[in-house]
Design a protein around this motif. Structure first.
Motif, mmCIF file in Angstrom:
data_model
loop_
_atom_site.group_PDB
_atom_site.id
_atom_site.type_symbol
_atom_site.label_atom_id
_atom_site.label_comp_id
_atom_site.label_asym_id
_atom_site.label_seq_id
_atom_site.Cartn_x
_atom_site.Cartn_y
_atom_site.Cartn_z
ATOM 1 N N ARG A 258 -6.047 -1.485 -8.138
ATOM 2 C CA ARG A 258 -7.592 -1.095 -8.819
ATOM 3 C C ARG A 258 -8.613 -1.147 -7.607
ATOM 4 O O ARG A 258 -9.769 -0.406 -7.936
ATOM 5 C CB ARG A 258 -7.943 -2.319 -9.633
ATOM 6 N N PHE A 259 -8.163 -1.456 -6.450
ATOM 7 C CA PHE A 259 -9.136 -1.496 -5.456
ATOM 8 C C PHE A 259 -9.410 -0.094 -4.914
ATOM 9 O O PHE A 259 -10.467 0.573 -4.321
ATOM 10 C CB PHE A 259 -8.835 -2.341 -4.286
ATOM 11 N N TYR A 260 -8.215 0.785 -4.906
ATOM 12 C CA TYR A 260 -8.251 2.188 -4.413
ATOM 13 C C TYR A 260 -8.113 3.335 -5.305
ATOM 14 O O TYR A 260 -7.692 3.454 -6.190
ATOM 15 C CB TYR A 260 -6.710 2.368 -3.568
ATOM 16 N N ASP A 261 -9.216 4.187 -4.771
ATOM 17 C CA ASP A 261 -9.635 5.426 -5.780
ATOM 18 C C ASP A 261 -8.307 6.304 -6.042
ATOM 19 O O ASP A 261 -8.507 6.888 -7.049
ATOM 20 C CB ASP A 261 -10.750 6.298 -5.277
ATOM 21 N N GLN A 262 -7.609 6.442 -4.959
ATOM 22 C CA GLN A 262 -6.621 7.388 -5.274
ATOM 23 C C GLN A 262 -5.304 6.783 -5.970
ATOM 24 O O GLN A 262 -4.329 7.478 -6.419
ATOM 25 C CB GLN A 262 -5.775 7.858 -3.735
ATOM 26 N N ILE A 263 -5.178 5.408 -6.398
ATOM 27 C CA ILE A 263 -4.404 5.006 -7.362
ATOM 28 C C ILE A 263 -4.833 4.806 -8.593
ATOM 29 O O ILE A 263 -6.031 4.442 -9.005
ATOM 30 C CB ILE A 263 -4.021 3.575 -6.914
ATOM 31 N N ARG B 202 1.225 3.972 -3.032
ATOM 32 C CA ARG B 202 0.941 5.647 -2.678
ATOM 33 C C ARG B 202 2.309 6.342 -3.091
ATOM 34 O O ARG B 202 2.123 7.366 -3.845
ATOM 35 C CB ARG B 202 0.893 5.780 -1.227
ATOM 36 N N GLY C 196 -3.993 -6.068 -8.715
ATOM 37 C CA GLY C 196 -5.585 -6.410 -8.128
ATOM 38 C C GLY C 196 -5.586 -5.463 -6.991
ATOM 39 O O GLY C 196 -6.768 -4.678 -6.864
ATOM 40 N N VAL C 197 -4.465 -5.088 -6.192
ATOM 41 C CA VAL C 197 -4.572 -4.161 -5.066
ATOM 42 C C VAL C 197 -4.829 -2.837 -5.522
ATOM 43 O O VAL C 197 -5.597 -2.114 -5.025
ATOM 44 C CB VAL C 197 -3.554 -4.622 -3.977
ATOM 45 N N LEU D 81 0.667 -1.099 0.050
ATOM 46 C CA LEU D 81 -0.153 -0.128 -0.013
ATOM 47 C C LEU D 81 0.691 1.211 0.107
ATOM 48 O O LEU D 81 0.702 2.304 -0.589
ATOM 49 C CB LEU D 81 -0.841 0.003 1.200
ATOM 50 N N GLU E 213 -4.692 4.616 -13.034
ATOM 51 C CA GLU E 213 -4.150 3.515 -14.288
ATOM 52 C C GLU E 213 -3.585 4.693 -15.025
ATOM 53 O O GLU E 213 -2.573 4.150 -15.947
ATOM 54 C CB GLU E 213 -4.902 2.573 -14.597
#
Ligand code: FMN
Ligand code: SF4
Ligand code: FES
Lengths: 152, 455
Positions: free
Chosen positions: A62-67, A29, A59-60, A25, A69
């Motif tokens: 894509r779960f988080y809005d602040q990350i 970030r 996979g991880v 994580l 693509e």
């Protein structure tokens, strides 16, 4: 790919934690902050750095809005659309800001300076309608506050 | 006004260790270290402290569930994710009095026998995390925390972890998953975190405010804490009030404080002198109260419960008479649809449908039985999900429709049922975390569901 400082941050997280996975994580970030995206190249890089499979990293991520693509602009302008901000006129502000910057939600200004996001409650409802410029809270915002901010 | 947690928040220097120490910081931790751990747990139990994160679970009892084998690691996780809409009290507390929070973390960790604590903060709080990290650095340098805390022989490492934008990371098992570097899919309970938590080891998760209360209890005694508040709600509560009020902000009130007095005085009244239409007392996950229902209530667990709602996180959201309730509800429903993690079907599908049906109602494309449909979808979510987000998403929908029904009925089609030709939009409910375009690959067929057939 990363600055020495960023690399040090990730390595510190990795050294402190029981397994490489826990540093993921922090790695995501840090990479997002420096590279303004976690795209395929970044995913491969992080996977390599932490010894994880790229699928796990993606996979991880894509779960988080602040990350993201795809790359964001130099700065991210996040307008809160949460309920308290809604009650204080957030919709109108968002419409004005879209017009002012000439971008749709999710878009980046032509000069690459700002990416506009609409986000859920950012935990600053006393400043409704609230916004964030990168990690900084601002508000109550009006279109002209945003205008001033984006001219910095 | 009772001041327990907010005594020192107006002094910007309170963030610095020297000033904090002068105002009594870490005396509670010192007191705790002078006692065997089980006596610290007993003291917290005696104080009547209940969790401030939303559920109000007795804190001492939660700590007493930890029974670790010798040399088995135990973890304390401080929940600073604070993503419940309308809630910003932890933000304020960490920013203004970081040492109070660290002291609470240290006390809880000692009480449960943890040598590693994590403070998990939502990604948006990065700037506040810096303040907290600076305070932690000072406390480490002063050997208050770290190895051999205050020369007691007790070792404690505290780590701050930032999230990256997902409401579900505030749910305790979602938080654990996120901390382990996974997608924050909540875990099925049992086993509870007290048995198999972080890294499958015994774990306690507590809210920031809960831990700050624990620090005061250890410094000033369980009795002093219990003297404040009501029979079932000891102490004070931080209320973050926002929406249609003159003076939004964070205020500390003694439990049992009259709600209307709070709105009139602390919150400065409804803005522009408008009438009060409703108030959500504890974040969007609890049922809304009409002005009439709110009038006799006091700010405490039992009073809120008597009116069929909850004190929750203390995130109070005020609606004035000009608010269009269906529009406001759509905004809330969209939040849950976006934040549903997608792990279990009733929540993943149901939150999307509730938002979608509301959207079509507001677009003038509703069907005659849409209100019943909304309530039925809610009934099919409640009690059938892995974590509390599913249940939470139903509370606003059900309470808004029940209490402000005429406004919703006005949106229903006027035509006779038989003649109404309802047009399909050609797309299903807007999808959430599991199904944004970028996450298309993860999406199951069912998410798209035929918009007409199923309804
Ligand atoms: C969807 C969801 C989101 C939650 N978010 C938070 C949160 O942001 N902060 C928090 O302290 N508790 C949150 N909770 C409650 C936690 O699961 C947990 O009960 C709480 O942190 C326990 O702390 P306490 O006993 O000190 O209240 C959430 C619960 C659910 C179901
Ligand atoms: S209830 Fe919703 S948020 Fe909770 S696990 Fe199920 S899908 Fe995820
Ligand atoms: S609703 Fe906008 S900051 Fe909370």
């Amino acid at each position: 790919m990363l600055s020495k400082e960023a690399l040090r941050e990730i390595e510190a997280a990795r050294a402190e934690e029981e397994s490489a996975r826990h540093a993921l994580l922090t790695a995501l970030r840090t990479v997002q902050r420096e590279r303004r995206q976690v795209g395929p190249e970044e995913i491969a890089y992080i996977a390599d750095l932490l010894g994880l499979s790229p699928a796990v990293v993606q996979g991880v991520a894509r779960f988080y809005d602040q990350i993201t693509e795809t790359p964001t602009g130099q700065h991210v302008l996040s307008l809160c659309r949460g309920i308290s901000c809604y009650l204080c006129g957030a919709d109108d502000v968002a419409a004005e800001v879209r017009q002012l910057l000439g971008v749709e939600t999710g878009g980046t200004t032509a000069d690459g300076q700002f990416t506009l996001r609409l986000v859920e409650c950012v935990g600053a409802c006393d400043r409704a309608p609230a916004a964030m410029v990168d990690d900084r809270f601002v508000g109550p915002v009006q279109a002209d506050t945003i205008h001033a901010l984006t001219k910095l | 006004m009772a001041q327990l947690l907010t005594r020192n928040v107006l002094d910007p220097a309170q963030r610095e260790l020297q000033t904090a120490l002068r105002s009594g910081a870490y005396l509670g931790f010192k007191q705790a270290l002078s006692l065997p751990a089980h006596e610290v747990v007993a003291e917290i139990e005696a104080s009547g402290l209940r969790g401030r994160g939303g559920a109000g679970f007795p804190t001492g009892r939660k700590w007493s569930f930890i029974h670790a084998a010798l040399d088995q690691p135990v973890y304390l996780l401080c929940n600073a994710d604070e993503s419940e809409p309308g809630t910003f009290k932890d933000h304020y507390l960490i920013e203004r009095d970081p040492h109070l929070v660290l002291e609470g973390v240290a006390i809880a960790a000692y009480a449960i026998g943890a040598h590693q604590a994590y403070i998990y903060m939502r990604g948006e709080y990065a700037s506040i995390a810096e303040t907290l990290a600076r305070a932690l650095g000072e406390a480490l340098d002063a050997q208050i925390v770290g190895p051999n805390c205050m020369n007691s022989g007790y070792d404690l490492r505290i780590t701050i972890q930032l999230g990256a934008g997902a409401y579900i990371c505030g749910e305790e098992t979602g938080l654990i998953q996120s901390l382990e570097g996974r997608r924050a899919y909540p875990r099925v309970r049992p086993p509870f975190p007290a048995v198999h938590g972080f890294l499958q080891e015994p774990t306690v998760v507590n809210n920031v405010e809960t831990l700050a209360c624990a620090a005061r209890i250890m410094a000033e005694g369980a009795e002093a804490f219990k003297d404040l508040g009501t029979k079932q709600s000891a102490g004070t509560k931080l209320i973050s009030v926002s929406g249609a009020v003159e003076r939004p902000g964070v205020y500390e009130v003694e439990m049992g404080h009259p709600l209307m007095e709070f709105l009139a005085h602390e919150a400065g009244g409804v803005r522009r002198g408008r009438g009060l239409k409703g108030v959500i007392p504890g974040g969007t996950s609890v049922p809304i109260l009409t002005a009439e229902e709110a009038a006799p209530l006091t700010i405490d667990y039992e009073s809120m419960q008597s009116a069929g709602t909850m004190l929750g996180s203390g995130g109070m959201i005020v609606f004035d008479e000009d608010t269009r309730m269906p529009h406001a509800l759509l905004r809330i429903a969209e939040f849950y649809a976006h934040e549903s993690c997608g792990e279990c079907t009733p929540c993943r599908e149901g939150t999307g449908w509730m938002a979608w049906v509301l959207r079509r109602l507001l677009a003038g494309e509703g069907r005659p039985d849409d209100l019943e449909l909304l309530l039925r979808v809610g009934d099919n979510i409640e009690g059938r999900t892995i974590c509390g987000l599913g249940d939470a998403s139903v509370q606003p929908v059900r309470s808004f429709i029940q209490k402000f029904r005429p406004e919703f009925e006005a949106l229903l089609p006027k035509e006779e049922q038989g003649t109404l030709a309802w047009q399909s939009h050609g797309h299903g409910p807007r999808s959430g975390r599991f199904g944004s375009p970028a996450k298309e690959a993860m999406r199951s067929q069912a998410v798209d569901g035929p918009p007409t057939a199923a309804l």
